[in-house]
Design an enzyme around this catalytic site. Structure first.
Site, PDB file in Angstrom:
ATOM      1  N   ASP A  60       0.841  -1.192   0.000  1.00  0.00           N
ATOM      2  CA  ASP A  60       0.000   0.000   0.000  1.00  0.00           C
ATOM      3  C   ASP A  60       0.880   1.247   0.000  1.00  0.00           C
ATOM      4  OD1 ASP A  60      -2.912   1.180   0.848  1.00  0.00           O
ATOM      5  OD2 ASP A  60      -1.303   2.279   1.857  1.00  0.00           O
ATOM      6  N   TYR A  65       2.936   9.934  -0.220  1.00  0.00           N
ATOM      7  CA  TYR A  65       4.008   9.306   0.559  1.00  0.00           C
ATOM      8  C   TYR A  65       5.383   9.571  -0.048  1.00  0.00           C
ATOM      9  CZ  TYR A  65       0.213   6.480   2.647  1.00  0.00           C
ATOM     10  OH  TYR A  65      -0.923   6.051   3.267  1.00  0.00           O
ATOM     11  N   LYS A  94      -2.856   5.923  -4.165  1.00  0.00           N
ATOM     12  CA  LYS A  94      -3.960   6.827  -3.829  1.00  0.00           C
ATOM     13  C   LYS A  94      -3.761   8.199  -4.469  1.00  0.00           C
ATOM     14  CE  LYS A  94      -3.895   4.680   0.738  1.00  0.00           C
ATOM     15  NZ  LYS A  94      -2.458   4.403   0.821  1.00  0.00           N
ATOM     16  N   HIS A 127      -7.744   9.530  -1.741  1.00  0.00           N
ATOM     17  CA  HIS A 127      -7.091   9.510  -0.417  1.00  0.00           C
ATOM     18  C   HIS A 127      -7.861  10.293   0.642  1.00  0.00           C
ATOM     19  CE1 HIS A 127      -2.776   9.109   1.401  1.00  0.00           C
ATOM     20  NE2 HIS A 127      -3.703   8.796   2.278  1.00  0.00           N
TER      21      HIS A 127
END
Length: 301
Positions: A60, A65, A94, A127
């Site tokens: 994931d 990120y 996401k 997200h």
């Protein structure tokens, strides 16, 4: 959790008892590796290697990120070394909250595919229900979410996204989406742990055939020291982290624990062939108080 006949064969490396079936008819592993705040390339590689060696088959990530390229590079190196192929891995990314809107969403998704070095993603999530740079109460959030979903539906129909879903949505956000979508969300990813059991949300998702996936299962590490969790762990001969992850799995909720420690990644995978008792679940249920350690989406219009 809704079980349906598989749309494709279950990969040989995915034990059936460790697999959920999405409303698309596709399988999804119940255990995945979370990668939030895991940015250093070597840390990503070490954590991912430990995960693959210990049976994790879901990874994931997210645009925000900042590690999609590192994950893509690590997978290209590690999959052949572990005797695996792309088809053995369920890969999730996401949409960044800054990229809401029809054209920005499509561009962002294609960018994630390029960063990860993939032709398709197994799951792509919105997200956050709000838009970066706009107030949470901005009524334009609803329209921007709908435009983003329209783009995801097209990408899903083209085969670039095998499943689409959302993260941090409330029941109200889900109702709005279900009232207007052509393709229903397959997954909702939310903060979920004994202090934030979200039973009403879980029931709603079960009724609508949406799979619930937990993040922050350990309460950002705060829950592993709680006496109630420690008591259950001692009775079971397990770690507090394993108890917290098993608590979600026992409810049909999948988990994506993150760790930069290969030893902890391996430890977190020991979730099978044992279970919590009814008494264990009752003790853990006393913790439920609506406590959030992450973000609260309830004020997003």
């Amino acid at each position: 959790m809704q079980h349906q006949p598989p749309a494709r064969d279950l990969p040989a490396s995915w034990p059936p008892e460790r697999t959920a079936w999405l409303n698309t008819g596709a399988p999804m592993p119940l255990l995945g590796l979370g990668t939030f705040r895991l940015r250093d390339r070597e840390a990503v590689r070490l954590s991912l290697h430990a995960a693959l060696e210990n049976g994790y088959r879901l990874v994931d990530t997210a645009a925000v990120y900042g590690n999609e390229a590192a994950i893509g590079s690590a997978l290209r190196e590690l999959l052949p070394r572990c005797g695996l192929s792309r088809e053995d891995i369920f890969l999730t990314s996401k949409l960044s909250p800054r990229d809401h809107g029809e054209a920005p969403t499509e561009a962002a998704c294609l960018r994630s595919l390029q960063e990860l070095g993939c032709d398709y993603l197994d799951l792509y999530l919105i997200h956050w229900p709000g838009t970066q740079g706009h107030p949470q109460g901005d009524k334009g959030n609803k329209e921007r979410r709908q435009l983003s979903w329209r783009a995801l539906e097209r990408l899903h129909e083209s085969g670039k996204l095998r499943a689409i879903g959302v993260s941090n949505y409330t029941i109200q956000h889900l109702r709005e989406l279900l009232a207007s979508c052509r393709v229903p969300p397959a997954v909702l990813q939310v903060e979920f742990h004994p202090q934030l059991a979200q039973s009403e949300l879980l029931d709603f998702c079960r009724q609508k055939g949406i799979h619930l996936q937990a993040y922050s299962s350990l309460g950002t590490g705060q829950l592993v020291g709680r006496p109630e969790v420690v008591n259950v762990a001692e009775r079971q001969g397990r770690t507090p982290a394993q108890v917290l992850l098993r608590w979600a799995l026992r409810q049909g909720v999948s988990v994506i624990p993150k760790s930069a420690s290969p030893a902890r990644v391996a430890e977190n995978s020991q979730l099978w062939n044992w279970d919590l008792t009814h008494a264990d679940m009752e003790e853990l249920s006393t913790l439920d108080c609506g406590k959030r350690y992450c973000w609260d989406p309830s004020s997003v219009a």
